[in-house]
Every structure is written in C-alpha cells, then in structure tokens.
Design a protein around this motif. Structure first.
Motif, PDB file in Angstrom:
ATOM      1  N   GLY A 100      -1.047  -2.054   5.566  1.00  0.00           N
ATOM      2  CA  GLY A 100      -0.516  -1.631   6.867  1.00  0.00           C
ATOM      3  C   GLY A 100      -1.495  -0.472   7.275  1.00  0.00           C
ATOM      4  N   LEU A 101      -1.985   0.140   6.222  1.00  0.00           N
ATOM      5  CA  LEU A 101      -2.897   1.338   6.622  1.00  0.00           C
ATOM      6  C   LEU A 101      -4.189   1.031   7.339  1.00  0.00           C
ATOM      7  CD1 LEU A 101      -3.209   4.255   6.138  1.00  0.00           C
ATOM      8  CD2 LEU A 101      -4.424   3.684   3.756  1.00  0.00           C
ATOM      9  N   LYS A 102      -4.600  -0.268   6.929  1.00  0.00           N
ATOM     10  CA  LYS A 102      -5.753  -0.963   7.534  1.00  0.00           C
ATOM     11  C   LYS A 102      -5.194  -1.241   8.856  1.00  0.00           C
ATOM     12  CE  LYS A 102      -5.876  -5.069   6.257  1.00  0.00           C
ATOM     13  NZ  LYS A 102      -5.690  -6.070   5.260  1.00  0.00           N
ATOM     14  N   ARG A 115       3.731  -1.514 -20.188  1.00  0.00           N
ATOM     15  CA  ARG A 115       4.774  -2.033 -19.120  1.00  0.00           C
ATOM     16  C   ARG A 115       4.005  -1.772 -17.832  1.00  0.00           C
ATOM     17  NH1 ARG A 115      10.013   1.607 -18.727  1.00  0.00           N
ATOM     18  NH2 ARG A 115       9.625   2.084 -20.950  1.00  0.00           N
ATOM     19  N   LEU A 116       4.201  -2.691 -17.149  1.00  0.00           N
ATOM     20  CA  LEU A 116       3.710  -2.724 -15.718  1.00  0.00           C
ATOM     21  C   LEU A 116       4.816  -2.148 -14.993  1.00  0.00           C
ATOM     22  CD1 LEU A 116       1.517  -3.607 -13.697  1.00  0.00           C
ATOM     23  CD2 LEU A 116       2.778  -5.765 -13.291  1.00  0.00           C
ATOM     24  N   LEU A 117       4.269  -1.058 -14.403  1.00  0.00           N
ATOM     25  CA  LEU A 117       5.506  -0.089 -13.696  1.00  0.00           C
ATOM     26  C   LEU A 117       5.442  -0.533 -12.227  1.00  0.00           C
ATOM     27  CD1 LEU A 117       4.514   3.529 -15.098  1.00  0.00           C
ATOM     28  CD2 LEU A 117       6.655   2.022 -15.711  1.00  0.00           C
ATOM     29  N   GLY A 118       4.071  -0.940 -11.528  1.00  0.00           N
ATOM     30  CA  GLY A 118       3.975  -1.269 -10.310  1.00  0.00           C
ATOM     31  C   GLY A 118       2.711  -1.614  -9.906  1.00  0.00           C
ATOM     32  N   ALA A 119       2.506  -2.213  -8.751  1.00  0.00           N
ATOM     33  CA  ALA A 119       1.030  -2.764  -8.369  1.00  0.00           C
ATOM     34  C   ALA A 119       1.206  -2.641  -6.904  1.00  0.00           C
ATOM     35  CB  ALA A 119       0.751  -3.971  -9.171  1.00  0.00           C
ATOM     36  N   THR A 120      -0.166  -3.047  -6.270  1.00  0.00           N
ATOM     37  CA  THR A 120      -0.135  -3.367  -4.912  1.00  0.00           C
ATOM     38  C   THR A 120       0.664  -4.498  -4.561  1.00  0.00           C
ATOM     39  OG1 THR A 120      -1.408  -3.412  -2.995  1.00  0.00           O
ATOM     40  CG2 THR A 120      -2.395  -4.296  -4.868  1.00  0.00           C
ATOM     41  N   ARG A 121       1.384  -4.395  -3.508  1.00  0.00           N
ATOM     42  CA  ARG A 121       1.829  -5.739  -2.863  1.00  0.00           C
ATOM     43  C   ARG A 121       0.919  -6.453  -1.873  1.00  0.00           C
ATOM     44  NH1 ARG A 121       6.450  -6.525  -6.075  1.00  0.00           N
ATOM     45  NH2 ARG A 121       5.452  -8.643  -5.200  1.00  0.00           N
ATOM     46  N   GLY A 166       9.151  -2.805  -6.369  1.00  0.00           N
ATOM     47  CA  GLY A 166       9.685  -1.864  -7.263  1.00  0.00           C
ATOM     48  C   GLY A 166       9.487  -0.576  -6.721  1.00  0.00           C
ATOM     49  N   ALA A 167       9.942   0.427  -7.457  1.00  0.00           N
ATOM     50  CA  ALA A 167       9.829   1.879  -7.068  1.00  0.00           C
ATOM     51  C   ALA A 167       8.492   2.212  -6.982  1.00  0.00           C
ATOM     52  CB  ALA A 167      10.573   2.787  -7.972  1.00  0.00           C
ATOM     53  N   TYR A 168       7.346   1.861  -7.864  1.00  0.00           N
ATOM     54  CA  TYR A 168       6.179   2.243  -8.303  1.00  0.00           C
ATOM     55  C   TYR A 168       5.223   1.185  -7.468  1.00  0.00           C
ATOM     56  CZ  TYR A 168       8.721   4.727 -11.882  1.00  0.00           C
ATOM     57  OH  TYR A 168       9.421   5.399 -12.715  1.00  0.00           O
ATOM     58  N   ASP A 169       5.589   0.060  -6.850  1.00  0.00           N
ATOM     59  CA  ASP A 169       4.624  -0.441  -5.932  1.00  0.00           C
ATOM     60  C   ASP A 169       3.968   0.320  -5.230  1.00  0.00           C
ATOM     61  OD1 ASP A 169       5.196  -2.775  -7.545  1.00  0.00           O
ATOM     62  OD2 ASP A 169       6.597  -3.696  -6.351  1.00  0.00           O
ATOM     63  N   ARG A 214       2.706   6.912   6.117  1.00  0.00           N
ATOM     64  CA  ARG A 214       3.063   6.388   4.709  1.00  0.00           C
ATOM     65  C   ARG A 214       3.417   5.073   4.688  1.00  0.00           C
ATOM     66  NH1 ARG A 214       6.172   9.590  -0.141  1.00  0.00           N
ATOM     67  NH2 ARG A 214       5.262   7.690  -0.772  1.00  0.00           N
ATOM     68  N   PRO A 215       2.712   4.306   3.974  1.00  0.00           N
ATOM     69  CA  PRO A 215       3.235   2.602   3.904  1.00  0.00           C
ATOM     70  C   PRO A 215       4.598   2.478   3.800  1.00  0.00           C
ATOM     71  CG  PRO A 215       1.045   3.266   2.673  1.00  0.00           C
ATOM     72  CD  PRO A 215       1.514   4.676   2.936  1.00  0.00           C
ATOM     73  N   LYS A 216       5.213   1.566   4.299  1.00  0.00           N
ATOM     74  CA  LYS A 216       6.701   1.339   4.033  1.00  0.00           C
ATOM     75  C   LYS A 216       6.720   0.246   3.230  1.00  0.00           C
ATOM     76  CE  LYS A 216       7.414   2.497   8.438  1.00  0.00           C
ATOM     77  NZ  LYS A 216       7.758   2.144   9.804  1.00  0.00           N
TER      78      LYS A 216
END
Lengths: 153, 343
Positions: free
Chosen positions: B219-221, B151-157, B211-214, B198-200
C-alpha cells in the motif's frame, strides 16, 4: 484468439473489491489456465492473486506475497497456484531458464505479473487482464467477457 | 569443529571455512561483472554461474584456510528457501564432496543463517532474542527461543521491505539498488513535507489470517505513486530528498514498531536485525534510539554478514553439528520454507 476476444471493464474501489473480483474470476478457471496481469507498480496485481488463491482454497495461513525476488511462489490449493513475477528480469534467456512451460502445462493455475515484458514466453491461450490506476484506490480492470461477469459501467 | 559452508540460494555464490568461532575463509563471488555484462540483474543466470564458480571457490577457500578434506567435520549447505535451481547447484555439489570424502552433510535454512550469525560476532548474545530478517526477498520477525527453536511471529503479507525500497526508488526514478539511494537522499530530506499513512492490515475481511506482528508494504508503494501523480505533490513541487525521507521513515517505523511490540510482549530485551536492509543508516539510527529508550540491546551483524554469505551458513550448520545432527544424502532443497512456521 477467438470469441473470447470480447472484453469488458470492471471497476474496483478497494483492495477488498479487487480480491472479490479475483474470487469471482477464480470460479471460471480450469487447471492449465495462464493469466497475465498487466498494470503499473501499485496497480493491485499481488492483491488480485491473494483473492484468487483464497478462492482456490489456498489455506488462510499461507502467505501470498510478491514474488519479485523469489520469481515464483507456489501455493497449494484446490489446484496449485503458480505465481510468477518477471519484474526483475531483463533478458528472455533468463525467463526461459525458469522452465515456465512446465508450470503452464501443469495441473495448476498460473498467474504472471509483468508478463508483458516477455510475451513470447506466454502460451497463445493466455488470458490477459489489464489494470489501469484511477484516482485514489480506484482501479479499472479489462478482462475477457468470456468470464460471464456482470458488466458494470 | 571445522566446517565448510556453501551458500547458493540466490544471486551470490559464497563459500566459507569456519573453525568454531574463527573464520578461516570467507569468499563471496562478486556478481558485478556478470551484472555489467548483461546490463542488469539476471538472477536465473545465477544457477549457471554458481555451477561455474563453485568448484574453484571451494578449492580456493580450502587452500586459503590450509585445510584438507579429512580435517573437515562436515559440509553445511543452504537447502531453503531460495531459487530452486540455484539451491540445487549448491546442494548437489555439497552432496558430491560429502560422499566422495565421507564427510557429514548438514542442511541449513538460509533464514536461520541470518538469524544466528550475530551470535558469532557477539559471544555475549544468547537466546532468547527477537530476530528480524529484512531484505529484498524477506521481511520476517522471529522469536528465537533457543538455537534450533524458532517461532515465526509475523512476516510481510505482500512486499518485502527491501522490495519496497527498490520499487519506491523506481517510482522516484532513482535507479537500482533502491535502498542505498533512498537512504542517502533521506539523510538531507525533510520527512514532514509529505505524509505516508501507516499501512492498514485489516484483520476483518482479509482473506488470509493476519497476525499482530505482520507487515504490509504494498500500500505504501501505491501511496507513493499516488502522491507523485498529483500536480500539487509531484516531484516538481516537492524535493526528491523529502520524498525519500518520508518514504523511508514509514518503512523504518513499521519495522521498529513490530520489534518494539514483540520485545515488550515477549519480555525480551535483546533484538537482532539482519539482512540487506540492516545496512540502512536511517534504520540503524532509529534502532539506537529505540534501544536507549526501551532499555534494549540491539545486535546488527557486520555488513558483510548482513547480505548473503557462507559464514552464516557454516555457523548455523555448526549449531546443528554441535547438537549431533546431520543429514543423509537424500536431503532435498525446497524453494519455499519459512522457518519455524507451523511448528
């Protein structure tokens, strides 16, 4: 180049505004359009593509992410969106091997990040957009006036 | 069971022979000579290079393992995701030998290889577990319910974590690859001299479902570039070590946060972290702390199996073969195929 040479400047002050600008531009695009985004790291190029893809009806569940490592991401939408990134490439032969022309001449909309590294690969009709980083999240976009966007100071 | 594994999804050409849990051959073609000759990373040359070295490597792996075609129970090959040209070289070659020697063909998702390889080294590790694949091209969090069921929970956007390291290193004028350079400097840096927010990930107003886990690292860059541009916080006033420490800290905290939340939400006490960024010493130390504090067990494959390799492909292929699965010669490669999404 032609009359579309006239360029105008637009300022965005947040990622959301950048996506909104991209959505506005998306309405003027026809299949076969190639856009090259020019701007430094952190300018908002991928953010722009997110806005563009969404406006072109790419599903909200599709991840529109940086293709720096993958080199090309394809998103299915009203037209396919071909998202290139040449950041990692140092040799023009490597770019030719990506068969970019196939995509440029295809039925989709192509956006190229770091296209300025290999201008010879881009077709003459390429729409160039330049992004300058201002203070904070302010970005100034220089885009062709032919998109008929409202010019803002 | 004896399998040949072939991996050509990106820059590395890799071939392995695996007999159950025993690695009989494990070859990874060094790209260093190629990179040096061309003065940098030239990934598209990789497809040409895969084609040049793959046949020799397969022969070498087979003779090194002292096995013949008839000994093989199948050929496992990466079919997704990756550079399409590079994937096709490995797949076409695998099909060729599968057809010529009448051996079963088994397609493997590269990410599944990363997720499962820790089980090869740790026989006590069994699903369910939380798996994070974190590298230059991927940052994806999975719930491995059982082998073959993800199950893919999250990933980078936006940017992958490894990409954030590389681009951060570029902004700090450190060179390539960025991860090890930043990691080394961060060890002697003071992260409190700078603060990266923290990235928003705004769910509201985002054009895409978040998603909650994304995760998000772009933005950090941008924040790093901004800090560097300010005279009062540029590199003339703050040491590059402190920059490295603060920047790395934020990336690590984001990754660890998602792992901790997922472990809690899914009531799962086993965590696997794989991919090139798993080599980061700061991340490893932080995972140790998390594991102790939360009573979790954290598994990180050995370094050779964290970066791209063919042992993990053979191992993931073996899971499929044990279930009696195989593919026919119409098997195709796909560039974009997130494991477990939409299923």
């Amino acid at each position: 180049m032609n009359a579309s040479d006239r360029r105008l400047r637009r300022t965005t002050t947040s990622p959301a505004e950048t996506r909104a600008l991209a959505a506005e531009i998306a309405n003027h695009l026809v299949p076969g359009t190639v856009i090259a985004l020019h701007g430094p790291l952190g300018a908002g190029k991928t953010c722009f593509v997110q806005g563009l893809a969404r406006a072109l009806e790419v599903s909200s569940t599709v991840m529109v992410t940086s293709p720096t490592y993958t080199l090309l991401n394809i998103y299915p939408g009203r037209y396919p969106v071909y998202h290139f990134d040449w950041y990692r490439l140092d040799d023009i032969d490597a770019v030719w091997q990506l068969d970019c022309e196939e995509y440029f001449e295809g039925r989709g909309i192509t956006v190229v990040e770091w296209g300025e590294k290999f201008p010879a690969v881009l077709p003459p009709r390429t729409i160039h957009m330049t992004i300058e980083i201002g203070t904070g999240t302010r970005r100034t976009w220089e885009i062709p006036a032919s998109f008929c966007l409202t010019e803002l100071p | 069971m004896l399998l040949l594994g072939i991996e050509t999804s990106c820059d590395e050409t890799a071939v392995a022979v695996l007999e159950n849990r025993q690695v009989r051959a494990d070859l990874i073609a060094s790209q260093d000579d190629l990179h040096a000759a061309f003065g940098g990373i030239v990934p598209e040359l990789a497809s040409r290079r895969h084609l040049e070295v793959l046949p020799t490597m397969v022969t070498e792996a087979m003779s090194g393992a002292q096995v013949t075609w008839t000994d093989l129970d199948g050929i496992a090959v990466t079919v997704a995701p990756g550079l399409i040209g590079a994937l096709l070289v490995g797949l076409a070659y695998a099909k060729g030998i599968a057809f010529a020697h009448n051996r079963p063909l088994i397609g493997v998702n590269h990410l599944e290889g990363h997720l499962l390889v820790a089980m090869l080294e740790h026989p006590d590790l069994t699903p369910p577990f939380i798996g994070l694949v974190v590298s230059g091209g991927h940052t994806s969090l999975y719930f491995v319910e059982q082998v073959g069921q993800y199950r893919l929970l999250g990933a980078t956007r936006d940017d992958a974590a490894g990409e954030a390291f590389d681009k951060g290193a570029k902004l700090l004028q450190l060179g390539y690859p960025g991860g090890p350079l930043i990691d080394r400097l961060a060890a002697t840096g003071d992260r409190t001299r700078l603060r990266f927010p923290r990235p928003k990930l705004r769910r509201k107003g985002s054009p895409f479902e978040v998603g909650a886990y994304d995760l998000s690292f772009s933005g950090l860059k941008t924040a790093l570039a901004q800090q560097l541009a300010r005279p009062q916080s540029g590199l003339s006033s703050i040491r590059v070590e402190d920059y490295a420490a603060a920047f790395q800290y934020r990336i690590i905290e984001e990754l660890v946060d998602r792992l901790a939340v997922a472990a809690h939400d899914l009531q799962c006490d086993r965590i696997v972290v794989a991919g090139g960024v798993a080599a980061n010493r700061g991340l490893r130390a932080r995972l140790d702390t998390l594991a102790r504090k939360e009573g979790l067990r954290c598994f990180i494959p050995r370094m050779r199996y964290c970066t791209d390799n063919a042992v993990m492909i053979a191992w993931a292929g073996m899971q499929r073969a044990w279930r009696g699965e195989k593919d026919d010669l119409a098997l195709n490669a796909t560039a974009v195929a997130e494991l477990g999404s939409g299923t």
